[in-house]
Design a protein around this motif. Structure first.
Motif, PDB file in Angstrom:
ATOM      1  N   GLU A 222       0.830  -1.199   0.000  1.00 34.37           N
ATOM      2  CA  GLU A 222       0.000   0.000   0.000  1.00 34.37           C
ATOM      3  C   GLU A 222       0.870   1.257   0.000  1.00 34.37           C
ATOM      4  N   VAL A 223       0.256   2.399  -0.322  1.00 31.48           N
ATOM      5  CA  VAL A 223       0.911   3.686  -0.137  1.00 31.48           C
ATOM      6  C   VAL A 223       0.718   4.052   1.337  1.00 31.48           C
ATOM      7  N   PRO A 224       1.762   4.050   2.134  1.00 27.63           N
ATOM      8  CA  PRO A 224       1.592   4.327   3.560  1.00 27.63           C
ATOM      9  C   PRO A 224       1.011   5.715   3.838  1.00 27.63           C
ATOM     10  N   LEU A 225       1.643   6.747   3.251  1.00 29.28           N
ATOM     11  CA  LEU A 225       1.213   8.126   3.464  1.00 29.28           C
ATOM     12  C   LEU A 225       0.932   8.803   2.130  1.00 29.28           C
ATOM     13  N   GLN A 226      -0.330   9.070   1.852  1.00 29.22           N
ATOM     14  CA  GLN A 226      -0.651   9.831   0.643  1.00 29.22           C
ATOM     15  C   GLN A 226      -0.160  11.257   0.839  1.00 29.22           C
ATOM     16  N   TYR A 284       7.755   5.779   2.488  1.00 32.37           N
ATOM     17  CA  TYR A 284       6.421   5.887   3.071  1.00 32.37           C
ATOM     18  C   TYR A 284       5.497   6.833   2.304  1.00 32.37           C
ATOM     19  N   PHE A 285       6.075   7.749   1.531  1.00 34.45           N
ATOM     20  CA  PHE A 285       5.252   8.707   0.783  1.00 34.45           C
ATOM     21  C   PHE A 285       4.875   8.156  -0.588  1.00 34.45           C
ATOM     22  N   ALA A 286       3.815   8.711  -1.169  1.00 34.58           N
ATOM     23  CA  ALA A 286       3.425   8.349  -2.526  1.00 34.58           C
ATOM     24  C   ALA A 286       4.562   8.692  -3.488  1.00 34.58           C
ATOM     25  N   LYS A 287       4.741   7.882  -4.503  1.00 32.96           N
ATOM     26  CA  LYS A 287       5.800   8.123  -5.474  1.00 32.96           C
ATOM     27  C   LYS A 287       5.581   9.454  -6.185  1.00 32.96           C
ATOM     28  N   GLY A 288       6.688  10.154  -6.435  1.00 31.82           N
ATOM     29  CA  GLY A 288       6.618  11.430  -7.145  1.00 31.82           C
ATOM     30  C   GLY A 288       5.895  12.506  -6.369  1.00 31.82           C
ATOM     31  N   PHE A 289       5.962  12.449  -5.038  1.00 41.13           N
ATOM     32  CA  PHE A 289       5.170  13.357  -4.203  1.00 41.13           C
ATOM     33  C   PHE A 289       5.479  14.830  -4.433  1.00 41.13           C
ATOM     34  N   ASN A 290       6.741  15.179  -4.724  1.00 41.88           N
ATOM     35  CA  ASN A 290       7.076  16.585  -4.939  1.00 41.88           C
ATOM     36  C   ASN A 290       6.515  17.124  -6.245  1.00 41.88           C
ATOM     37  N   GLY A 291       6.068  16.226  -7.127  1.00 44.19           N
ATOM     38  CA  GLY A 291       5.473  16.644  -8.389  1.00 44.19           C
ATOM     39  C   GLY A 291       3.974  16.464  -8.440  1.00 44.19           C
ATOM     40  N   TYR A 294      -1.591  19.149  -4.312  1.00 41.37           N
ATOM     41  CA  TYR A 294      -2.331  18.916  -3.067  1.00 41.37           C
ATOM     42  C   TYR A 294      -3.698  18.302  -3.336  1.00 41.37           C
ATOM     43  N   ASP A 295      -4.480  18.916  -4.246  1.00 44.00           N
ATOM     44  CA  ASP A 295      -5.815  18.402  -4.535  1.00 44.00           C
ATOM     45  C   ASP A 295      -5.752  16.982  -5.085  1.00 44.00           C
ATOM     46  N   ALA A 296      -4.802  16.728  -5.954  1.00 43.48           N
ATOM     47  CA  ALA A 296      -4.673  15.383  -6.531  1.00 43.48           C
ATOM     48  C   ALA A 296      -4.366  14.352  -5.449  1.00 43.48           C
ATOM     49  N   SER A 297      -3.595  14.750  -4.443  1.00 40.84           N
ATOM     50  CA  SER A 297      -3.206  13.787  -3.410  1.00 40.84           C
ATOM     51  C   SER A 297      -4.368  13.419  -2.502  1.00 40.84           C
ATOM     52  N   PHE A 301      -6.415   9.813  -2.089  1.00 34.02           N
ATOM     53  CA  PHE A 301      -6.710   9.155  -0.818  1.00 34.02           C
ATOM     54  C   PHE A 301      -8.198   8.811  -0.728  1.00 34.02           C
ATOM     55  N   GLY A 302      -9.033   9.728  -1.202  1.00 34.70           N
ATOM     56  CA  GLY A 302     -10.469   9.493  -1.196  1.00 34.70           C
ATOM     57  C   GLY A 302     -10.888   8.355  -2.109  1.00 34.70           C
ATOM     58  N   LYS A 303     -10.041   8.043  -3.078  1.00 37.18           N
ATOM     59  CA  LYS A 303     -10.318   6.935  -4.004  1.00 37.18           C
ATOM     60  C   LYS A 303      -9.678   5.629  -3.535  1.00 37.18           C
ATOM     61  N   GLY A 304      -9.136   5.645  -2.319  1.00 39.32           N
ATOM     62  CA  GLY A 304      -8.574   4.425  -1.771  1.00 39.32           C
ATOM     63  C   GLY A 304      -7.100   4.228  -2.004  1.00 39.32           C
ATOM     64  N   GLN A 305      -6.406   5.283  -2.428  1.00 36.40           N
ATOM     65  CA  GLN A 305      -4.968   5.172  -2.687  1.00 36.40           C
ATOM     66  C   GLN A 305      -4.204   5.772  -1.504  1.00 36.40           C
ATOM     67  N   GLY A 306      -3.882   4.934  -0.541  1.00 31.17           N
ATOM     68  CA  GLY A 306      -3.169   5.388   0.642  1.00 31.17           C
ATOM     69  C   GLY A 306      -3.862   4.958   1.911  1.00 31.17           C
ATOM     70  N   VAL A 307      -3.053   4.663   2.928  1.00 34.91           N
ATOM     71  CA  VAL A 307      -3.588   4.233   4.222  1.00 34.91           C
ATOM     72  C   VAL A 307      -3.765   5.423   5.152  1.00 34.91           C
ATOM     73  N   PHE A 308      -2.809   6.350   5.127  1.00 35.40           N
ATOM     74  CA  PHE A 308      -2.863   7.533   5.981  1.00 35.40           C
ATOM     75  C   PHE A 308      -2.721   8.797   5.135  1.00 35.40           C
ATOM     76  N   LEU A 309      -3.234   9.908   5.671  1.00 36.05           N
ATOM     77  CA  LEU A 309      -3.097  11.222   5.048  1.00 36.05           C
ATOM     78  C   LEU A 309      -2.994  12.245   6.172  1.00 36.05           C
TER      79      LEU A 309
END
Length: 465
Positions: A222-226, A284-291, A294-297, A301-309
């Protein structure tokens, strides 16, 4: 940071509003016309007896209102309250201009320096926005209205201080009142209950539990932290959460309010920065997080991609709509389950009256209306977190109850620390850029903190604070 902060929310009808039955509270009728010329200086303001609070008697008025309430329940509460206000006061027409936080920040400074600025604006509490506007004499002190409408009884000083500045804009948290917020905010941890259950992990009760849960999520594919940090400011909330586990609360407050007496390069801050980098190293972060934006992240998470936010309570309505009963929220846990809470938070962006507004009485009446007791009920109904009367609201079990309980706990136990971008007029940009470099491994923790210390020290020495 006061989100761009700072801030989402979802719609629900209210019979009270539909009937246009919201009332102005604590109204005292003055005797002199207060909606004439704007003040002559940053500190000039009418006395309580020189303002008019009978909005129906102000004649035909058009108020231009700029806000950043653009998402879900955030937009819904404004639409409902504006409709109710105009139903009660048909003599006052509202010209609402709604912009995203970033767009509002970009355009507001130019608008306030012009000859015809909006009448009412949402201004970020920080020194780079509200502090600068106060220094330039562009906002009207509202203390006379606070006295006339009873705002000091409505809101505790712990809330009002986030909208107070000295008349010269140098001292933050003291002095004149320049705005009134609608919502309370706390940055905490959203989590996906279904994913935790699938991983065989309980919601973390301690910081060590959270670290173990992140590791389990990573091991489980899983993606630990979106997380999305293209906008730079989201990392401020993540770092602030980690910092709160390592740095004493009073030191964070001194740094965030831009006062002398603390240091960004302290051993505790070094440890916090190193801790944050370790999350990058562990994946622990989503891949490519610096790119990623905010809204996309948070939408991911709302679509089930990530365990924590790690995010603020302003996302409640949108995430509740997306995840329903699978959504949970908690304050950042401490070293022990019964540790005193420490979380970034305070208030949403305050509504302020511009100094050049030809209709300050009508503007103040509008602010009073959207922050009174009935308005707090509307905020609750639309999935927002009211900053006042929070404990008096009735909410269902689930994510909203989690958020109200967390905010109540943080405020009752004095656990809120200010947004870090409040520190100096340039700190939002300094901190956001420095965090991007830190997370991209372009700067060491020590180099990152030296950058912050340079900005902080230069300001505190020149400001005399």
């Amino acid at each position: 940071m006061t989100p761009p902060t700072r801030r989402p929310r979802g719609p629900r009808a209210s019979a009270l509003l539909a009937a246009g039955a919201l009332t102005l509270t604590g109204v005292l009728t003055g005797c002199a016309p207060g909606s004439s010329a704007p003040p002559a200086s940053p500190s000039a303001q009418p006395s309580a007896s020189a303002v008019r609070t009978d909005a129906a008697s102000l004649g035909e008025v058009t108020l231009t209102v700029w806000d950043q309430e653009v998402r879900g329940g955030q937009a819904a509460q404004m639409e409902q309250l504006n409709k109710a206000f105009q139903a009660k006061y048909p003599n006052i027409k509202l010209n609402r201009v709604s912009r995203s936080f970033d767009d509002l920040n970009t355009t507001l400074r130019l608008a306030l320096s012009g000859n015809e600025p909006p009448d009412v604006v949402e201004a970020n509490n920080g020194r780079s926005s509200m502090g600068a506007f106060v220094k330039a004499g562009q906002l009207l002190p509202l203390d006379a209205y606070a006295e006339a409408y009873g705002w000091k009884q409505r809101y505790p000083e712990s809330v009002l201080k986030y909208s107070r500045y000295s008349a010269d804009g140098k001292v933050f948290g003291e002095g004149n009142l320049y705005g009134l917020p609608q919502v309370g905010e706390v940055v905490g941890i959203f989590y996906n209950k279904a994913k935790l259950k699938k991983l065989g992990v309980e919601p973390p009760a301690t910081w060590a539990d959270l670290e173990s849960a992140l590791a389990a999520a990573k091991a489980g594919g899983e993606v630990p932290l979106q997380f999305g940090n293209l906008d730079k400011w989201p990392a401020v909330h993540v770092f602030g959460t980690v910092q709160g586990r390592e740095v004493p609360k009073d030191q964070i407050g001194t740094l965030a309010f831009g006062k002398k007496g603390a240091s960004w390069t302290s051993p505790e801050n070094v440890k916090a920065a190193e801790h944050l980098v370790s999350w990058v190293d562990k994946g622990y972060f989503a891949k490519g997080f610096n790119g990623q934006g905010y809204d996309a992240s948070w939408q991911a998470f709302g679509k089930g991609q990530g365990v924590f936010l790690i995010a603020g309570t302003w996302l409640l309505a949108d995430l509740d709509k997306a995840l329903g009963s699978d959504l949970g929220f908690m304050l950042p846990p401490g070293a022990a389950a019964d540790a005193a809470p420490v979380a970034t938070g305070g208030t949403g962006l305050p509504f302020a009256v511009t100094a050049k507004s030809p209709h300050p009485d009508a503007a103040a009446a509008y602010i009073d209306f959207i922050t009174n007791a009935d308005a707090m009920k509307v905020l609750t109904e639309t999935g927002n977190l009211p900053v006042a009367d929070t404990s008096a609201q009735s909410v269902k079990e689930g994510p909203q109850k989690d958020v109200f309980t967390a905010f109540g706990t943080a405020t009752e136990k004095d656990g809120l620390v200010p947004y870090l971008d409040y520190a100096t007029p340039t700190f939002a940009d300094t901190l956001g850029a420095a965090l991007q470099d830190l997370l991209a491994k372009k700067a060491t923790p020590q180099e990152f903190l030296q950058t912050l210390e340079k900005d902080y020290t230069a300001f505190t020495e020149s400001n005399g604070g």
